[in-house]
Design an enzyme around this catalytic site. Structure first.
Site, PDB file in Angstrom:
ATOM      1  N   SER A 157       0.854  -1.355  -0.087  1.00  0.00           N
ATOM      2  CA  SER A 157      -0.590  -0.100  -0.533  1.00  0.00           C
ATOM      3  C   SER A 157       1.477   1.823   0.070  1.00  0.00           C
ATOM      4  CB  SER A 157      -1.517   0.326   1.351  1.00  0.00           C
ATOM      5  OG  SER A 157      -0.116  -0.279   2.844  1.00  0.00           O
ATOM      6  N   HIS A 185      -5.218  -3.226  -2.685  1.00  0.00           N
ATOM      7  CA  HIS A 185      -5.018  -2.297  -3.890  1.00  0.00           C
ATOM      8  C   HIS A 185      -4.905  -2.704  -4.996  1.00  0.00           C
ATOM      9  CE1 HIS A 185      -4.161   1.503  -1.089  1.00  0.00           C
ATOM     10  NE2 HIS A 185      -3.655   0.257   0.262  1.00  0.00           N
ATOM     11  N   LYS A 217     -11.050   0.440  -1.728  1.00  0.00           N
ATOM     12  CA  LYS A 217     -10.592   1.004  -2.628  1.00  0.00           C
ATOM     13  C   LYS A 217     -10.795   1.182  -4.093  1.00  0.00           C
ATOM     14  CE  LYS A 217      -7.560   0.869   1.336  1.00  0.00           C
ATOM     15  NZ  LYS A 217      -7.311  -0.429   1.825  1.00  0.00           N
TER      16      LYS A 217
END
Ligand SMILES: *Cc1c(COP(=O)(O)O)cnc(C)c1O
Length: 365
Positions: A157, A185, A217
């Site tokens: 991340s 992610h 996300k």
């Protein structure tokens, strides 16, 4: 404090700034179709789910989303959690007990570390993405009959690099360890239809038994899931305290996420455009003499070092209309404070150029 919806720009303190600091990589957090699905979901289901999943909070909308996530990841089952934090802590502390061993990448997300610590298992760090170091640590526990779990971010991340997936799979198999990949992610951003760093066409759940993805996300909503075998999901349903003792996410949120998942899979141009921004930014930064980390993902950190100058640079960029993440210890190791620059499919090439222009006026090579 932000005064506008998530998007290409954010209004902060009454000023409109280009947004290079969110994790809304595909630009779906305020997509009108996702918002419409959320509203329709609220009309259909109301706002609150009213109870935990195992009591009466689990609706047809949750079930449909779990099926869609299982299909995306090519796993037999997927199980929803209220957040990625809860998914990670709940899963690791369910799988491991005091006499077991967990092996974690030095740069893993805080929730993965907390899960390992809370489980009470023997905790081993291995150097970031260093499978030689990991192999040595596994070797040292070779004779232990206890359970072993290797845990890694899929896409890191704060550095933006990918985990060494193939060697991790090989090591886990050689040592009879479980492998858990948290692709918070990566899901939606990489791979066919946004399947993430673990491509189901190549790696099923004998290779990566525990796969975590978050919904807040790239999918632009909130919540998370764990995908894996029937046996894994049943074990979590029966034993994961972060699944059992918490109110189910609103059904309307599940309905909105189904729509964002559909869009994320169908609209390949979003991933293509993200990749183009990354190339454009890296070329421009190289021309400015700026040293970026070797990331090929929409997370492009510029490491400055000390906290003070990093804060100053972030503020100077903001004064020029550009908002980036300023990340300091303990989120990253001391002395590696950085700007965390992230791209979205909603950005235009001219936005990337504006970021580069602002950097050329403020950042020292
Ligand atoms: C953001 C993140 C989480 C936490 O997910 P939330 O849904 O925001 O709680 C977990 N793991 C990683 C790697 C993350 O980046």
């Amino acid at each position: 404090m932000v005064e506008s919806p998530a998007g290409r720009e954010l209004v902060v303190g009454g000023r409109r700034l280009l947004n290079f600091c969110s994790n809304d990589y595909l630009g779906l957090a305020a997509d009108p179709r996702v918002t419409a699905a959320f509203k329709a979901g609220a009309d259909r289901w109301g706002v609150g789910s009213g109870a935990s999943h195992l009591v009466s909070g689990h609706t047809a909308a949750h079930a449909e989303l779990e099926l869609a996530l299982a299909e995306l990841t090519g796993r037999p089952r997927a199980l929803l959690f209220g957040s990625g934090y809860a998914a990670n802590v709940g899963t690791i502390s369910t799988l491991l007990g005091e006499r077991d061993h967990v092996f974690e990448d030095r740069l893993n997300h805080a929730s993965l570390l907390d899960g390992g610590w809370l489980s009470g298992a023997g905790f081993e760090w291995y150097a970031h993405a260093d499978t030689v170091d990991l192999a040595g640590r596994l070797e040292a526990h070779r004779s232990s009959p206890r359970r072993k779990l290797i845990v890694s971010d899929g896409t890191f991340s704060m550095d933006g690099d990918l985990c060494p997936l193939e060697p991790l799979i090989a090591l886990a198999k050689r040592h009879g360890a479980w492998l858990m990949i948290d692709d918070a992610h990566g899901i939606g951003v990489h791979g066919a239809q946004g399947c993430g760093v673990v491509d189901p066409a190549r790696h099923d759940c004998t290779d990566v038994p525990v796969l975590v993805g978050t919904l807040g996300k790239a999918f632009g909503t909130a919540g998370a899931f764990v995908a894996g075998s029937e046996a894994l999901v049943e074990m979590l349903v029966q034993r994961a305290r972060h699944y059992i003792y918490t109110t189910a996410m609103p059904a309307a949120l599940a309905a909105a996420t189904l729509e964002s998942l559909r869009i994320a899979r169908a609209e390949e141009w979003r991933r293509t455009r993200l990749a183009e921004h990354v190339v454009r930014f890296r070329q421009g930064a190289a021309e400015l003499g700026l040293q970026l980390l070797p990331s090929r993902t929409p997370i492009q950190p510029l490491v400055i070092g000390a906290s003070g100058p990093t804060l100053e640079l972030g503020a100077a960029l903001e004064a020029r209309g550009v908002l980036v993440g300023v990340i300091r210890a303990p989120t990253v190791p001391a002395g590696t404070a950085r700007l965390r620059i992230t791209f979205s499919a909603l950005h235009q090439p001219a936005d990337v150029d504006q970021l580069l222009a602002a950097l050329s006026e403020t950042a020292r090579p």
